[in-house]
Scaffold this active site. Structure first.
Site, short mmCIF file in Angstrom:
data_model
loop_
_atom_site.label_atom_id
_atom_site.label_comp_id
_atom_site.label_asym_id
_atom_site.label_seq_id
_atom_site.Cartn_x
_atom_site.Cartn_y
_atom_site.Cartn_z
N CYS A 1 0.82 -1.21 0.00
CA CYS A 1 0.00 0.00 0.00
C CYS A 1 0.86 1.27 0.00
CB CYS A 1 -1.00 -0.04 1.16
SG CYS A 1 -2.31 1.16 0.95
N HIS B 1 -3.84 -5.15 0.36
CA HIS B 1 -3.33 -5.59 1.67
C HIS B 1 -3.34 -7.11 1.77
CE1 HIS B 1 -3.00 -1.69 3.74
NE2 HIS B 1 -3.94 -1.33 2.89
N GLU C 1 -2.25 -8.82 4.12
CA GLU C 1 -2.31 -9.25 5.52
C GLU C 1 -3.73 -9.42 6.04
OE1 GLU C 1 -1.29 -6.41 4.31
OE2 GLU C 1 -1.77 -4.69 5.57
N GLY D 1 -4.94 -15.35 36.60
CA GLY D 1 -6.02 -16.21 36.12
C GLY D 1 -6.17 -16.10 34.61
N GLY D 2 -5.50 -15.13 34.01
CA GLY D 2 -5.59 -14.94 32.56
C GLY D 2 -4.60 -15.80 31.80
N ASP E 1 -2.09 -15.01 29.64
CA ASP E 1 -0.68 -14.62 29.54
C ASP E 1 0.12 -15.01 30.78
OD1 ASP E 1 -1.55 -13.56 27.18
OD2 ASP E 1 -1.57 -11.48 27.88
N SER E 2 -0.39 -14.63 31.95
CA SER E 2 0.40 -14.92 33.14
C SER E 2 0.47 -16.43 33.38
CB SER E 2 -0.15 -14.19 34.38
OG SER E 2 -1.44 -14.63 34.71
N THR E 3 -0.59 -17.15 32.98
CA THR E 3 -0.57 -18.61 33.17
C THR E 3 0.48 -19.26 32.28
OG1 THR E 3 -2.93 -18.54 33.65
CG2 THR E 3 -2.01 -20.69 33.12
#
Ligand code: XMP
Length: 511
Positions: free
Chosen positions: A80, A168, A170, A223-224, A226-228
Protein backbone atom coordinates in the site's frame (compact mmCIF):
# COMPACT_ATOMS: atom_id res chain seq x y z
CA UNK A 1 19.27 -21.27 17.47
CA UNK A 2 19.05 -18.24 15.19
CA UNK A 3 15.88 -17.88 13.13
CA UNK A 4 15.56 -16.06 9.85
CA UNK A 5 13.89 -12.74 10.63
CA UNK A 6 11.68 -10.32 8.76
CA UNK A 7 11.88 -6.59 9.48
CA UNK A 8 8.54 -4.78 9.17
CA UNK A 9 8.86 -1.01 8.99
CA UNK A 10 5.74 0.63 10.41
CA UNK A 11 4.40 3.73 8.68
CA UNK A 12 1.38 3.92 11.00
CA UNK A 13 -1.08 1.60 9.26
CA UNK A 14 -3.86 0.08 11.34
CA UNK A 15 -2.84 -3.26 9.78
CA UNK A 16 0.89 -3.31 10.64
CA UNK A 17 0.46 -5.82 13.47
CA UNK A 18 -1.56 -8.01 11.15
CA UNK A 19 1.38 -8.19 8.74
CA UNK A 20 3.60 -9.40 11.56
CA UNK A 21 1.04 -11.98 12.66
CA UNK A 22 0.48 -13.31 9.15
CA UNK A 23 4.24 -13.73 8.75
CA UNK A 24 4.41 -15.55 12.10
CA UNK A 25 1.61 -17.85 10.94
CA UNK A 26 3.99 -18.90 8.19
CA UNK A 27 6.36 -19.97 11.00
CA UNK A 28 8.70 -17.10 10.23
CA UNK A 29 9.81 -14.68 12.95
CA UNK A 30 8.98 -11.02 12.31
CA UNK A 31 9.64 -7.77 14.15
CA UNK A 32 7.97 -4.37 13.86
CA UNK A 33 10.08 -1.21 14.05
CA UNK A 34 8.98 2.40 13.47
CA UNK A 35 9.90 3.61 9.96
CA UNK A 36 12.28 6.18 11.40
CA UNK A 37 14.09 3.78 13.72
CA UNK A 38 15.63 1.28 11.35
CA UNK A 39 17.85 -1.11 13.40
CA UNK A 40 21.51 -0.15 13.12
CA UNK A 41 22.53 -3.65 12.13
CA UNK A 42 20.43 -5.32 9.48
CA UNK A 43 22.49 -8.49 9.25
CA UNK A 44 19.87 -10.59 11.09
CA UNK A 45 17.02 -9.64 8.77
CA UNK A 46 16.55 -11.69 5.62
CA UNK A 47 13.72 -9.58 4.18
CA UNK A 48 12.01 -6.23 4.77
CA UNK A 49 8.33 -5.25 4.45
CA UNK A 50 7.12 -1.64 4.32
CA UNK A 51 3.65 -1.23 5.87
CA UNK A 52 0.73 0.92 4.77
CA UNK A 53 0.11 4.36 6.25
CA UNK A 54 -2.63 6.95 6.76
CA UNK A 55 -0.30 9.49 5.09
CA UNK A 56 0.07 10.34 1.40
CA UNK A 57 3.54 10.14 -0.17
CA UNK A 58 2.81 13.50 -1.76
CA UNK A 59 1.85 15.34 1.44
CA UNK A 60 4.06 17.66 3.49
CA UNK A 61 3.77 15.25 6.39
CA UNK A 62 4.88 12.28 4.25
CA UNK A 63 7.19 9.83 5.95
CA UNK A 64 10.42 9.56 3.99
CA UNK A 65 12.98 7.26 5.62
CA UNK A 66 16.35 6.64 4.03
CA UNK A 67 16.18 3.09 2.67
CA UNK A 68 19.65 3.04 1.12
CA UNK A 69 20.85 0.29 3.49
CA UNK A 70 17.86 -1.85 2.48
CA UNK A 71 16.95 -1.17 -1.14
CA UNK A 72 18.82 -3.60 -3.48
CA UNK A 73 20.54 -5.16 -0.45
CA UNK A 74 17.57 -7.09 0.97
CA UNK A 75 14.46 -8.59 -0.59
CA UNK A 76 11.92 -5.82 -0.11
CA UNK A 77 8.11 -5.78 -0.23
CA UNK A 78 6.13 -2.54 -0.18
CA UNK A 79 2.47 -2.80 0.87
CA UNK A 80 0.00 0.00 0.00
CA UNK A 81 1.81 3.19 1.17
CA UNK A 82 5.02 1.12 0.92
CA UNK A 83 4.25 0.40 -2.74
CA UNK A 84 3.42 4.05 -3.45
CA UNK A 85 6.52 5.20 -1.61
CA UNK A 86 8.75 2.93 -3.72
CA UNK A 87 7.03 4.10 -6.93
CA UNK A 88 7.21 7.79 -6.00
CA UNK A 89 10.95 7.66 -5.30
CA UNK A 90 11.82 5.52 -8.31
CA UNK A 91 10.41 7.90 -10.92
CA UNK A 92 6.79 6.72 -10.96
CA UNK A 93 3.74 8.91 -10.40
CA UNK A 94 1.41 8.75 -7.40
CA UNK A 95 -1.77 10.84 -7.45
CA UNK A 96 -5.24 10.90 -5.87
CA UNK A 97 -7.36 8.19 -7.45
CA UNK A 98 -10.56 8.93 -9.35
CA UNK A 99 -12.31 5.66 -8.62
CA UNK A 100 -13.21 4.13 -5.32
CA UNK A 101 -10.33 1.96 -4.06
CA UNK A 102 -11.68 0.66 -0.77
CA UNK A 103 -12.81 -2.85 -0.01
CA UNK A 104 -13.02 -5.94 -2.18
CA UNK A 105 -11.51 -6.19 -5.65
CA UNK A 106 -10.50 -9.11 -7.84
CA UNK A 107 -7.27 -9.65 -9.70
CA UNK A 108 -7.99 -9.36 -13.42
CA UNK A 109 -4.42 -9.88 -14.61
CA UNK A 110 -1.44 -11.74 -13.17
CA UNK A 111 2.04 -12.06 -14.61
CA UNK A 112 2.68 -15.65 -13.70
CA UNK A 113 6.35 -16.21 -14.31
CA UNK A 114 7.92 -14.26 -11.44
CA UNK A 115 7.12 -16.66 -8.57
CA UNK A 116 5.36 -13.87 -6.70
CA UNK A 117 1.89 -15.08 -7.68
CA UNK A 118 2.51 -18.85 -7.55
CA UNK A 119 -0.72 -20.68 -6.63
CA UNK A 120 -2.76 -17.51 -7.03
CA UNK A 121 -5.25 -17.25 -9.89
CA UNK A 122 -6.93 -14.50 -11.84
CA UNK A 123 -10.16 -13.69 -10.01
CA UNK A 124 -8.56 -13.99 -6.55
CA UNK A 125 -10.09 -11.48 -4.10
CA UNK A 126 -7.84 -8.76 -2.66
CA UNK A 127 -8.57 -5.97 -0.17
CA UNK A 128 -7.89 -2.37 -1.19
CA UNK A 129 -7.77 0.61 1.16
CA UNK A 130 -6.15 3.69 -0.33
CA UNK A 131 -7.07 7.15 -1.61
CA UNK A 132 -3.85 7.72 -3.62
CA UNK A 133 -2.97 5.43 -6.46
CA UNK A 134 0.07 4.68 -8.63
CA UNK A 135 -0.77 6.31 -11.98
CA UNK A 136 2.53 5.58 -13.61
CA UNK A 137 5.05 2.87 -12.72
CA UNK A 138 8.76 3.70 -12.58
CA UNK A 139 10.60 3.04 -15.88
CA UNK A 140 12.42 0.04 -14.51
CA UNK A 141 9.26 -1.57 -13.11
CA UNK A 142 7.51 -4.70 -14.42
CA UNK A 143 3.74 -4.85 -13.96
CA UNK A 144 2.77 -8.01 -12.01
CA UNK A 145 -0.97 -7.65 -11.42
CA UNK A 146 -4.05 -5.48 -12.02
CA UNK A 147 -7.66 -5.31 -10.90
CA UNK A 148 -10.48 -3.78 -12.92
CA UNK A 149 -10.09 -0.43 -11.19
CA UNK A 150 -6.41 -0.46 -10.28
CA UNK A 151 -4.07 -1.11 -13.15
CA UNK A 152 -0.85 -1.02 -11.14
CA UNK A 153 -1.97 -3.34 -8.35
CA UNK A 154 1.42 -5.09 -8.12
CA UNK A 155 4.86 -4.59 -9.66
CA UNK A 156 8.50 -5.45 -9.23
CA UNK A 157 11.62 -3.45 -9.96
CA UNK A 158 13.65 -5.03 -12.70
CA UNK A 159 16.99 -6.44 -11.57
CA UNK A 160 16.13 -6.11 -7.85
CA UNK A 161 14.30 -8.29 -5.35
CA UNK A 162 11.96 -5.34 -4.77
CA UNK A 163 8.23 -6.05 -4.98
CA UNK A 164 5.23 -3.85 -4.33
CA UNK A 165 1.47 -4.35 -3.96
CA UNK A 166 -1.21 -1.74 -3.46
CA UNK A 167 -3.67 -4.16 -1.85
CA UNK A 168 -3.33 -5.59 1.67
CA UNK A 169 -2.18 -9.24 1.71
CA UNK A 170 -2.31 -9.25 5.52
CA UNK A 171 -6.11 -8.95 5.90
CA UNK A 172 -8.24 -12.09 5.72
CA UNK A 173 -10.37 -10.56 2.97
CA UNK A 174 -7.39 -10.93 0.63
CA UNK A 175 -8.06 -14.63 0.17
CA UNK A 176 -4.61 -15.53 -1.16
CA UNK A 177 -2.77 -12.90 0.89
CA UNK A 178 -0.92 -15.42 3.02
CA UNK A 179 0.11 -17.36 -0.08
CA UNK A 180 1.51 -14.16 -1.61
CA UNK A 181 3.48 -13.41 1.57
CA UNK A 182 4.78 -16.99 1.53
CA UNK A 183 5.78 -16.67 -2.14
CA UNK A 184 7.74 -13.53 -1.35
CA UNK A 185 9.34 -14.70 1.88
CA UNK A 186 10.04 -18.35 1.08
CA UNK A 187 10.31 -18.68 -2.71
CA UNK A 188 11.91 -15.32 -3.44
CA UNK A 189 13.71 -14.27 -0.25
CA UNK A 190 14.56 -17.86 0.78
CA UNK A 191 13.60 -17.66 4.45
CA UNK A 192 13.29 -20.86 6.51
CA UNK A 193 9.95 -21.64 8.18
CA UNK A 194 11.27 -22.83 11.53
CA UNK A 195 9.57 -20.51 14.05
CA UNK A 196 7.13 -22.89 15.76
CA UNK A 197 5.54 -23.12 19.22
CA UNK A 198 7.74 -26.15 19.96
CA UNK A 199 10.93 -24.34 19.02
CA UNK A 200 9.78 -21.30 21.00
CA UNK A 201 9.23 -23.41 24.14
CA UNK A 202 12.55 -25.19 23.82
CA UNK A 203 14.55 -22.01 23.23
CA UNK A 204 12.71 -19.94 25.83
CA UNK A 205 13.22 -22.58 28.50
CA UNK A 206 16.96 -22.60 27.74
CA UNK A 207 17.11 -18.81 27.69
CA UNK A 208 15.34 -18.56 31.07
CA UNK A 209 17.70 -21.13 32.60
CA UNK A 210 20.68 -19.20 31.33
CA UNK A 211 19.31 -15.85 32.45
CA UNK A 212 18.12 -16.61 35.99
CA UNK A 213 20.35 -19.59 36.86
CA UNK A 214 19.57 -20.73 40.41
CA UNK A 215 17.91 -17.48 41.44
CA UNK A 216 14.37 -17.31 42.78
CA UNK A 217 11.66 -15.70 40.66
CA UNK A 218 8.31 -14.30 41.80
CA UNK A 219 5.32 -14.01 39.48
CA UNK A 220 1.84 -12.58 39.92
CA UNK A 221 -0.81 -14.85 38.45
CA UNK A 222 -4.04 -13.22 37.33
CA UNK A 223 -6.02 -16.21 36.12
CA UNK A 224 -5.59 -14.94 32.56
CA UNK A 225 -3.90 -16.66 29.64
CA UNK A 226 -0.68 -14.62 29.54
CA UNK A 227 0.40 -14.92 33.14
CA UNK A 228 -0.57 -18.61 33.17
CA UNK A 229 1.49 -19.47 30.09
CA UNK A 230 4.41 -17.42 31.44
CA UNK A 231 4.20 -19.35 34.73
CA UNK A 232 4.10 -22.76 33.07
CA UNK A 233 7.10 -21.89 30.90
CA UNK A 234 9.07 -20.67 33.91
CA UNK A 235 8.01 -23.71 35.89
CA UNK A 236 9.37 -25.91 33.13
CA UNK A 237 12.65 -23.98 33.21
CA UNK A 238 13.28 -23.51 36.95
CA UNK A 239 10.65 -25.58 38.80
CA UNK A 240 10.36 -24.81 42.50
CA UNK A 241 12.45 -21.64 42.23
CA UNK A 242 9.36 -20.06 40.74
CA UNK A 243 7.05 -18.57 43.39
CA UNK A 244 3.63 -17.63 42.09
CA UNK A 245 1.26 -15.34 43.94
CA UNK A 246 -2.43 -15.25 43.07
CA UNK A 247 -4.24 -12.36 44.75
CA UNK A 248 -7.97 -12.34 45.34
CA UNK A 249 -8.88 -8.67 45.04
CA UNK A 250 -12.51 -9.49 45.79
CA UNK A 251 -13.41 -8.30 42.30
CA UNK A 252 -13.01 -11.62 40.50
CA UNK A 253 -15.86 -13.60 38.98
CA UNK A 254 -18.01 -15.86 41.14
CA UNK A 255 -15.91 -18.71 42.66
CA UNK A 256 -13.02 -17.79 40.38
CA UNK A 257 -10.41 -17.50 43.11
CA UNK A 258 -10.95 -21.01 44.44
CA UNK A 259 -11.39 -22.73 41.09
CA UNK A 260 -8.42 -21.09 39.38
CA UNK A 261 -6.22 -21.69 42.42
CA UNK A 262 -7.14 -25.39 42.28
CA UNK A 263 -6.33 -25.47 38.60
CA UNK A 264 -2.94 -23.89 39.20
CA UNK A 265 -2.11 -26.38 41.90
CA UNK A 266 -3.21 -29.19 39.61
CA UNK A 267 -0.73 -27.92 37.04
CA UNK A 268 2.09 -28.39 39.52
CA UNK A 269 2.74 -24.68 40.04
CA UNK A 270 4.26 -23.47 43.27
CA UNK A 271 1.44 -21.02 43.99
CA UNK A 272 0.23 -19.11 47.01
CA UNK A 273 -3.34 -17.77 47.04
CA UNK A 274 -3.74 -14.55 49.02
CA UNK A 275 -7.24 -13.43 49.90
CA UNK A 276 -7.04 -9.64 50.13
CA UNK A 277 -10.71 -8.91 49.30
CA UNK A 278 -11.32 -6.80 52.37
CA UNK A 279 -8.21 -4.73 51.82
CA UNK A 280 -9.36 -3.82 48.30
CA UNK A 281 -12.90 -3.07 49.45
CA UNK A 282 -11.52 -0.78 52.16
CA UNK A 283 -9.28 0.99 49.64
CA UNK A 284 -12.24 1.53 47.30
CA UNK A 285 -14.70 2.73 49.90
CA UNK A 286 -16.71 5.72 48.66
CA UNK A 287 -14.71 6.18 45.43
CA UNK A 288 -16.90 6.82 42.38
CA UNK A 289 -14.51 8.24 39.80
CA UNK A 290 -13.37 5.51 37.32
CA UNK A 291 -9.75 6.64 37.14
CA UNK A 292 -9.50 6.97 40.92
CA UNK A 293 -10.91 3.46 41.27
CA UNK A 294 -8.34 2.11 38.84
CA UNK A 295 -5.54 3.83 40.77
CA UNK A 296 -6.86 2.57 44.12
CA UNK A 297 -7.02 -1.02 42.83
CA UNK A 298 -3.56 -0.76 41.24
CA UNK A 299 -2.03 0.62 44.44
CA UNK A 300 -3.70 -1.96 46.66
CA UNK A 301 -2.39 -4.67 44.35
CA UNK A 302 1.16 -3.34 44.60
CA UNK A 303 0.96 -3.23 48.40
CA UNK A 304 -0.36 -6.78 48.69
CA UNK A 305 2.10 -8.16 46.17
CA UNK A 306 4.98 -6.32 47.82
CA UNK A 307 4.03 -7.66 51.27
CA UNK A 308 3.93 -11.20 49.91
CA UNK A 309 7.14 -10.89 47.91
CA UNK A 310 8.93 -9.62 51.01
CA UNK A 311 7.94 -12.78 52.86
CA UNK A 312 10.01 -14.76 50.37
CA UNK A 313 13.74 -14.72 50.89
CA UNK A 314 16.37 -13.95 48.26
CA UNK A 315 14.03 -13.36 45.38
CA UNK A 316 15.98 -11.66 42.59
CA UNK A 317 13.56 -11.64 39.65
CA UNK A 318 10.04 -10.55 38.89
CA UNK A 319 8.40 -12.41 35.99
CA UNK A 320 5.70 -10.72 33.94
CA UNK A 321 3.32 -11.91 31.25
CA UNK A 322 4.05 -8.95 28.94
CA UNK A 323 3.32 -9.81 25.30
CA UNK A 324 4.58 -8.34 22.03
CA UNK A 325 1.73 -5.84 21.38
CA UNK A 326 2.62 -4.23 24.75
CA UNK A 327 6.19 -3.54 23.67
CA UNK A 328 5.76 -2.55 20.03
CA UNK A 329 6.55 1.09 19.60
CA UNK A 330 3.79 2.14 17.20
CA UNK A 331 3.69 5.13 14.92
CA UNK A 332 0.51 7.04 15.70
CA UNK A 333 -1.57 8.37 12.82
CA UNK A 334 -1.29 11.90 14.16
CA UNK A 335 2.45 11.64 14.70
CA UNK A 336 1.95 12.65 18.34
CA UNK A 337 1.53 10.71 21.58
CA UNK A 338 -1.92 9.19 21.93
CA UNK A 339 -4.22 10.36 24.72
CA UNK A 340 -4.70 8.17 27.78
CA UNK A 341 -8.24 6.88 27.50
CA UNK A 342 -7.99 4.61 30.52
CA UNK A 343 -4.99 3.84 32.69
CA UNK A 344 -4.77 0.08 32.26
CA UNK A 345 -3.62 -1.93 35.19
CA UNK A 346 -1.82 -5.19 34.78
CA UNK A 347 0.02 -7.46 37.11
CA UNK A 348 3.18 -5.59 36.11
CA UNK A 349 3.84 -1.98 36.94
CA UNK A 350 5.55 -2.59 40.25
CA UNK A 351 7.47 0.23 41.90
CA UNK A 352 11.22 0.58 41.58
CA UNK A 353 11.77 0.04 45.28
CA UNK A 354 11.15 -3.66 44.79
CA UNK A 355 14.53 -3.70 43.05
CA UNK A 356 13.84 -6.90 41.18
CA UNK A 357 15.21 -7.71 37.78
CA UNK A 358 12.56 -8.40 35.17
CA UNK A 359 12.05 -11.57 33.15
CA UNK A 360 9.37 -11.54 30.45
CA UNK A 361 9.28 -14.86 28.58
CA UNK A 362 6.38 -13.86 26.26
CA UNK A 363 7.79 -10.48 25.21
CA UNK A 364 8.30 -11.58 21.62
CA UNK A 365 4.95 -13.20 20.86
CA UNK A 366 1.37 -12.24 19.99
CA UNK A 367 -1.73 -13.36 21.87
CA UNK A 368 -2.64 -16.06 19.34
CA UNK A 369 0.91 -17.40 19.65
CA UNK A 370 0.62 -17.36 23.46
CA UNK A 371 -2.39 -19.66 23.07
CA UNK A 372 -0.51 -21.97 20.70
CA UNK A 373 2.47 -22.09 23.06
CA UNK A 374 0.07 -22.81 25.92
CA UNK A 375 -1.39 -25.73 23.99
CA UNK A 376 2.10 -27.07 23.30
CA UNK A 377 2.75 -26.88 27.04
CA UNK A 378 -0.37 -28.97 27.68
CA UNK A 379 -2.44 -26.25 29.33
CA UNK A 380 -6.15 -27.01 29.44
CA UNK A 381 -7.97 -25.65 26.38
CA UNK A 382 -10.75 -24.21 28.51
CA UNK A 383 -8.24 -22.10 30.38
CA UNK A 384 -6.54 -21.02 27.13
CA UNK A 385 -9.88 -20.11 25.56
CA UNK A 386 -10.99 -17.86 28.41
CA UNK A 387 -12.23 -14.42 27.49
CA UNK A 388 -9.96 -11.53 28.47
CA UNK A 389 -10.79 -10.13 31.90
CA UNK A 390 -9.48 -6.73 33.03
CA UNK A 391 -6.97 -6.46 35.88
CA UNK A 392 -9.32 -4.26 37.99
CA UNK A 393 -11.99 -6.92 37.48
CA UNK A 394 -15.59 -6.20 38.42
CA UNK A 395 -14.35 -2.94 39.97
CA UNK A 396 -14.69 -1.23 36.59
CA UNK A 397 -17.99 -2.93 35.83
CA UNK A 398 -19.74 -1.56 38.92
CA UNK A 399 -20.49 2.03 38.04
CA UNK A 400 -20.30 4.38 40.99
CA UNK A 401 -19.00 3.32 44.40
CA UNK A 402 -18.23 -0.31 45.20
CA UNK A 403 -19.67 -2.30 48.09
CA UNK A 404 -19.55 -5.98 48.98
CA UNK A 405 -23.28 -6.26 48.22
CA UNK A 406 -22.86 -4.79 44.73
CA UNK A 407 -19.99 -7.17 44.02
CA UNK A 408 -22.18 -10.08 45.08
CA UNK A 409 -25.03 -8.98 42.82
CA UNK A 410 -22.76 -8.53 39.82
CA UNK A 411 -21.02 -11.87 40.40
CA UNK A 412 -24.38 -13.63 40.30
CA UNK A 413 -25.51 -11.79 37.16
CA UNK A 414 -22.18 -12.37 35.42
CA UNK A 415 -22.22 -16.08 36.27
CA UNK A 416 -25.72 -16.53 34.78
CA UNK A 417 -24.69 -14.69 31.61
CA UNK A 418 -21.35 -16.47 31.12
CA UNK A 419 -22.68 -19.94 31.98
CA UNK A 420 -25.57 -19.31 29.62
CA UNK A 421 -23.18 -18.43 26.80
CA UNK A 422 -21.34 -21.69 27.44
CA UNK A 423 -24.51 -23.74 27.59
CA UNK A 424 -25.80 -22.27 24.32
CA UNK A 425 -22.46 -22.87 22.56
CA UNK A 426 -21.94 -19.13 22.17
CA UNK A 427 -18.96 -18.58 24.48
CA UNK A 428 -16.27 -19.32 21.89
CA UNK A 429 -18.02 -17.21 19.26
CA UNK A 430 -17.69 -14.15 21.47
CA UNK A 431 -14.35 -12.41 22.08
CA UNK A 432 -15.34 -10.99 25.45
CA UNK A 433 -18.51 -10.81 27.52
CA UNK A 434 -19.53 -9.47 30.88
CA UNK A 435 -22.13 -7.59 32.84
CA UNK A 436 -22.16 -4.04 34.22
CA UNK A 437 -24.03 -2.95 37.33
CA UNK A 438 -25.51 0.48 36.68
CA UNK A 439 -25.84 3.15 39.38
CA UNK A 440 -29.55 3.60 38.79
CA UNK A 441 -32.67 2.05 40.24
CA UNK A 442 -35.80 1.70 38.19
CA UNK A 443 -39.37 0.79 38.93
CA UNK A 444 -40.67 -2.69 38.24
CA UNK A 445 -43.48 -4.95 39.31
CA UNK A 446 -43.04 -8.46 40.68
CA UNK A 447 -46.20 -10.33 41.62
CA UNK A 448 -48.42 -7.48 42.68
CA UNK A 449 -45.61 -5.60 44.34
CA UNK A 450 -43.85 -2.50 43.12
CA UNK A 451 -40.07 -2.91 43.03
CA UNK A 452 -37.38 -0.24 42.85
CA UNK A 453 -34.17 -2.08 42.09
CA UNK A 454 -30.93 -2.17 40.14
CA UNK A 455 -30.45 -2.34 36.39
CA UNK A 456 -27.68 -4.41 34.74
CA UNK A 457 -26.27 -4.13 31.23
CA UNK A 458 -24.96 -7.17 29.39
CA UNK A 459 -22.12 -6.67 26.91
CA UNK A 460 -20.72 -9.17 24.39
CA UNK A 461 -18.26 -8.09 21.72
CA UNK A 462 -16.33 -9.48 18.82
CA UNK A 463 -12.81 -8.20 18.31
CA UNK A 464 -9.31 -9.37 17.45
CA UNK A 465 -7.25 -7.36 19.88
CA UNK A 466 -9.62 -5.18 21.92
CA UNK A 467 -8.53 -2.05 20.03
CA UNK A 468 -11.74 -2.00 18.01
CA UNK A 469 -14.82 -4.07 18.75
CA UNK A 470 -18.40 -4.56 17.72
CA UNK A 471 -21.34 -5.81 19.73
CA UNK A 472 -22.43 -9.37 19.04
CA UNK A 473 -25.81 -10.14 17.56
CA UNK A 474 -26.78 -12.71 20.23
CA UNK A 475 -29.97 -14.68 19.51
CA UNK A 476 -33.11 -13.07 20.95
CA UNK A 477 -34.10 -16.40 22.53
CA UNK A 478 -30.82 -16.47 24.42
CA UNK A 479 -31.21 -12.86 25.60
CA UNK A 480 -34.78 -13.56 26.62
CA UNK A 481 -33.83 -16.60 28.71
CA UNK A 482 -30.82 -14.85 30.26
CA UNK A 483 -32.83 -11.78 31.21
CA UNK A 484 -35.51 -13.96 32.78
CA UNK A 485 -32.97 -15.99 34.73
CA UNK A 486 -31.22 -12.88 36.02
CA UNK A 487 -34.36 -11.10 37.16
CA UNK A 488 -35.82 -14.22 38.73
CA UNK A 489 -32.67 -15.42 40.45
CA UNK A 490 -30.70 -12.36 41.44
CA UNK A 491 -32.23 -10.47 44.29
CA UNK A 492 -31.91 -6.73 43.83
CA UNK A 493 -32.11 -6.65 40.01
CA UNK A 494 -35.37 -5.93 38.16
CA UNK A 495 -34.15 -4.80 34.72
CA UNK A 496 -31.66 -6.08 32.12
CA UNK A 497 -30.47 -4.19 29.02
CA UNK A 498 -28.11 -5.21 26.22
CA UNK A 499 -25.31 -2.87 25.13
CA UNK A 500 -25.32 -2.27 21.36
CA UNK A 501 -22.40 0.16 21.09
CA UNK A 502 -19.29 -0.45 19.04
CA UNK A 503 -15.73 0.59 19.93
CA UNK A 504 -15.05 3.30 18.87
CA UNK A 505 -16.88 5.43 19.82
CA UNK A 506 -17.71 3.49 23.02
CA UNK A 507 -15.14 1.34 24.82
CA UNK A 508 -15.56 -2.30 25.83
CA UNK A 509 -15.58 -1.71 29.57
CA UNK A 510 -17.90 1.00 30.84
CA UNK A 511 -15.22 2.60 33.02
P1 XMP B 1 -11.56 -0.91 26.71
O1 XMP B 1 -12.54 -0.76 27.81
O2 XMP B 1 -10.38 0.03 26.84
O3 XMP B 1 -10.94 -2.37 26.88
O4 XMP B 1 -12.17 -0.86 25.37
C1 XMP B 1 -10.14 -3.02 25.94
C2 XMP B 1 -9.72 -4.35 26.52
O5 XMP B 1 -8.83 -4.13 27.62
C3 XMP B 1 -9.37 -4.72 28.79
N1 XMP B 1 -9.03 -3.84 29.90
C4 XMP B 1 -8.02 -4.07 30.76
N2 XMP B 1 -7.19 -5.11 30.86
N3 XMP B 1 -6.17 -4.11 32.72
C5 XMP B 1 -6.27 -5.12 31.86
O6 XMP B 1 -5.50 -6.08 32.00
C6 XMP B 1 -6.99 -3.02 32.68
O7 XMP B 1 -6.86 -2.10 33.48
C7 XMP B 1 -7.96 -3.02 31.64
N4 XMP B 1 -8.93 -2.13 31.29
C8 XMP B 1 -9.58 -2.68 30.21
C9 XMP B 1 -10.85 -4.85 28.55
O8 XMP B 1 -11.41 -5.87 29.36
C10 XMP B 1 -10.88 -5.17 27.07
O9 XMP B 1 -10.57 -6.53 26.84
Amino acid sequence: MQHDKVLILDFGSQYTQLIARRVRELNIYSEIHPFNKIPSTLEDYKAVILSGSPFSVRGDAALHPDLSEIRTKKPLLGVCYGAQYLAHFSGGEVAPSNTREYGRANLSFIKADEGFFDNVSVGSQVWMSHSDTIKQLPNNAVLLASTNDVENAAYKIDGEQTFAIQFHPEVYHSTDGKQILENFLVNIAGLTQDWTPDSFVEETVEAIQEKVGNDKVVLGLSGGVDSTVAAVLLNKAIGKNLYCIFVNNGLLRKNEFESVLNQYEGMGLNVKGVDASQRFLDALKGIEDPEKKRKAIGNAFIEVFDDEAHKLEDVKWLAQGTIYPDVIESVSATGGPSATIKSHHNVGGLPDFMKLKIVEPLRAIFKDEVRRVGATLGIDSELLGRHPFPGPGLGIRILGDITAEKVRILQEVDAIFINGLKKWGLYDKVWQAGAMLLPVNSVGVMGDERTYEKCVALRAVESTDGMTADWVNLPYEFLQKTSNDIINKVKGVNRVVYDISSKPPATIEWE
